[in-house]
Scaffold this motif. Structure first.
Motif, PDB file in Angstrom:
ATOM      1  N   PRO A 146     -31.866  18.431   0.184  1.00  0.00           N
ATOM      2  CA  PRO A 146     -32.887  17.805   1.044  1.00  0.00           C
ATOM      3  C   PRO A 146     -34.331  18.210   0.726  1.00  0.00           C
ATOM      4  O   PRO A 146     -35.257  17.481   1.061  1.00  0.00           O
ATOM      5  CB  PRO A 146     -32.494  18.257   2.450  1.00  0.00           C
ATOM      6  N   VAL A 147     -34.529  19.366   0.091  1.00  0.00           N
ATOM      7  CA  VAL A 147     -35.883  19.800  -0.250  1.00  0.00           C
ATOM      8  C   VAL A 147     -35.938  20.232  -1.709  1.00  0.00           C
ATOM      9  O   VAL A 147     -34.908  20.488  -2.335  1.00  0.00           O
ATOM     10  CB  VAL A 147     -36.349  20.970   0.651  1.00  0.00           C
ATOM     11  N   LYS A 148     -37.144  20.288  -2.239  1.00  0.00           N
ATOM     12  CA  LYS A 148     -37.329  20.731  -3.623  1.00  0.00           C
ATOM     13  C   LYS A 148     -38.699  21.378  -3.762  1.00  0.00           C
ATOM     14  O   LYS A 148     -39.546  21.286  -2.866  1.00  0.00           O
ATOM     15  CB  LYS A 148     -37.204  19.561  -4.589  1.00  0.00           C
ATOM     16  N   LEU A 149     -38.928  22.002  -4.899  1.00  0.00           N
ATOM     17  CA  LEU A 149     -40.211  22.633  -5.188  1.00  0.00           C
ATOM     18  C   LEU A 149     -41.262  21.566  -5.472  1.00  0.00           C
ATOM     19  O   LEU A 149     -41.005  20.602  -6.191  1.00  0.00           O
ATOM     20  CB  LEU A 149     -40.069  23.565  -6.392  1.00  0.00           C
ATOM     21  N   GLY A 150     -42.450  21.756  -4.887  1.00  0.00           N
ATOM     22  CA  GLY A 150     -43.544  20.834  -5.137  1.00  0.00           C
ATOM     23  C   GLY A 150     -44.293  21.202  -6.404  1.00  0.00           C
ATOM     24  O   GLY A 150     -43.766  21.888  -7.285  1.00  0.00           O
ATOM     25  N   ASP A 151     -45.541  20.768  -6.487  1.00  0.00           N
ATOM     26  CA  ASP A 151     -46.370  21.057  -7.656  1.00  0.00           C
ATOM     27  C   ASP A 151     -46.952  22.467  -7.520  1.00  0.00           C
ATOM     28  O   ASP A 151     -47.950  22.680  -6.834  1.00  0.00           O
ATOM     29  CB  ASP A 151     -47.498  20.025  -7.757  1.00  0.00           C
TER      30      ASP A 151
END
Length: 458
Positions: free
Chosen positions: A184-189
């Motif tokens: 459901p979530v991931k690392l952004g920039d």
């Protein structure tokens, strides 16, 4: 030389005695609670800066549903000022109150846009919710819930709120973002300016706090705000002063429709708001009080009754002045982490929100990455509640961890508390420890399960 040192010591002693005997010290019990005037002032400013984003977010949310954003800005400031001053001057606790973001979203996107309820009727529903909420508080039902809150779930709520703060803060700078596939979530920039600033700010906050530098959290917030003004094109000076128009045609003050809110179609929504507020706000108050070490020998909140009533009365005011339901802000923990232990912290927050009505343009000078480090740091601090879990009582400890994990996984404090209670009750029965269950715990569990199974949960 010795004479000079003796003289200096005497002067310091006299100064301390004068401070400890001052009106502010006596009224707020500053010395008695192990704090200082400077620490309370810093804590108040820290809490304000950590939650000032609400004057932008709340008007944007309600504006999308047809509310006038300018009128909502004024209402948001009035609600935060009233609630925080009541909490500070009457309950004498370092907890700030403002428009609850979760309930603001429900108000805008479910009540008005989703179900087509008019704005006046929506405000009437919020007013009624506040009245019922206050009745529940003054009759002692909320205190009864606190009394029957098992220690594992109480500490688990603190852990879960800490994790929730970490998620909110990291998402606000897009360090952690939603994923369209897989998890459901991931690392952004991670190379973006806001992310780098937030990470550096968190590290600096930890370092300053480790060295015991007074106002370390506040120093980081101010430094990153100045950095943003100089180097970030998105942070712009938009002026200093703006005169609030309380009597404009768009003003929402006094625009509520209470009779319309008594419609049988609307009443279930009112009750859903009440149930959500009871457990959401009560859990938050307990967690922040624990963070500030304001629990007595029986693990009860010092001045808890007044804290609960201050919280609920603020929602009555919210409906009257045209804002979203009010609640104690999780961000209050940023102030308690900065050393706030008395109502002076909340009083400072209330006064600053009154001032903010006249200084609206300044709210845009505090970017999300300036306050994110404070929230992340507080979230990390609240994870220390894990050490308070009694793993000799595995059922209680695991129920607390279940509560914590599902607060973050569902992004909903009430959901975590409900699952924590269910785990505790079924766990006690299956382990043969059913005699350890209090009738109050069983009653709360059944109430929460019915609330969710009935489809009334927000």
């Amino acid at each position: 030389m010795q004479s000079e040192q003796t003289s200096s010591t005497q002067e310091t002693s006299i100064h301390t005695q004068v401070d400890s005997g001052s009106f502010l010290d006596r009224y707020f019990s500053i010395t008695q609670r192990g704090s200082t005037l400077k620490r309370e002032l810093i804590a108040g400013l820290t809490t304000f800066l950590a939650m000032v984003y609400s004057v932008i977010v709340v008007p944007n949310m309600l504006g999308a549903a047809g509310f006038d954003p300018g009128a909502v800005f004024i209402s948001t400031c009035l609600i935060a000022a009233f609630g925080s001053l009541l909490m500070g001057l009457w309950a004498n606790l370092p907890m700030a109150i403002g428009c609850a973001i979760s309930l603001t979203a429900f108000t805008a996107f479910s009540m008005v846009l989703g179900q087509g309820i008019s704005i006046p009727v929506t405000l009437g529903a919020i007013f009624l919710m506040g009245v019922i909420f206050t009745f529940v508080s003054v009759t002692g039902l909320r205190q009864w819930i606190l009394t029957n809150l098992p220690k594992g779930i109480a500490h688990g709520t603190g852990i879960g709120i800490g994790l929730f703060l970490l998620l909110i803060a990291t998402n606000s700078v897009l360090l952690i973002v939603g994923s369209d596939a897989g998890l459901p979530v991931k690392l952004g920039d991670i190379t973006s300016l806001p992310v780098i600033a937030a990470i550096v700010g968190l590290a600096a906050t930890i370092g300053f706090e480790r060295r015991g530098i007074p106002g370390g959290i506040l120093i980081v917030i101010v430094a990153l705000s100045v950095f943003g003004l100089i180097f970030d094109p998105a942070v712009k000076y938009q002026g200093l002063f703006a005169w609030p128009d309380l009597m404009s045609d768009q003003s929402l003050i006094g625009q509520l429709d209470i009779m319309g809110a008594l419609n049988p179609v609307v009443l279930p929504i009112v009750l859903a708001l009440v149930m959500t507020a009871i457990f959401d706000a009560t859990g938050t108050i307990r967690a922040v009080a624990g963070q500030a070490e304001l629990l007595d020998k029986d693990d009860k909140i010092i001045g808890g009754g007044r804290a609960l009533t201050s919280d609920s009365v603020s929602s009555i005011v919210a409906g009257a002045v045209g804002g979203a339901p009010a609640a104690v802000y999780i961000e209050s923990a940023a102030g308690t982490a900065a050393g706030g232990k008395t109502g002076l912290t909340a009083t400072i927050v209330g006064l600053l929100f009154l001032l903010m009505m006249f200084l609206a343009p300044l709210s845009y000078l505090v970017p999300a990455y300036a306050t994110a480090p404070a929230l992340m740091y507080v979230g990390l601090l609240m994870l220390s509640n894990v050490t308070k879990l009694d793993f000799n009582d595995k059922v209680d400890a695991m129920a607390g961890l279940t509560c914590a994990i599902f607060i973050i996984l569902s992004s909903n404090i009430v959901t975590g508390i409900m699952l924590g209670f269910v785990t505790l009750v079924i766990g006690r029965i299956c382990s043969g420890e059913w005699r350890a269950l209090k009738p109050g715990v069983i009653a709360i569990t059944l109430g929460l399960v019915i609330f969710y199974m009935g489809g009334w949960a927000i």
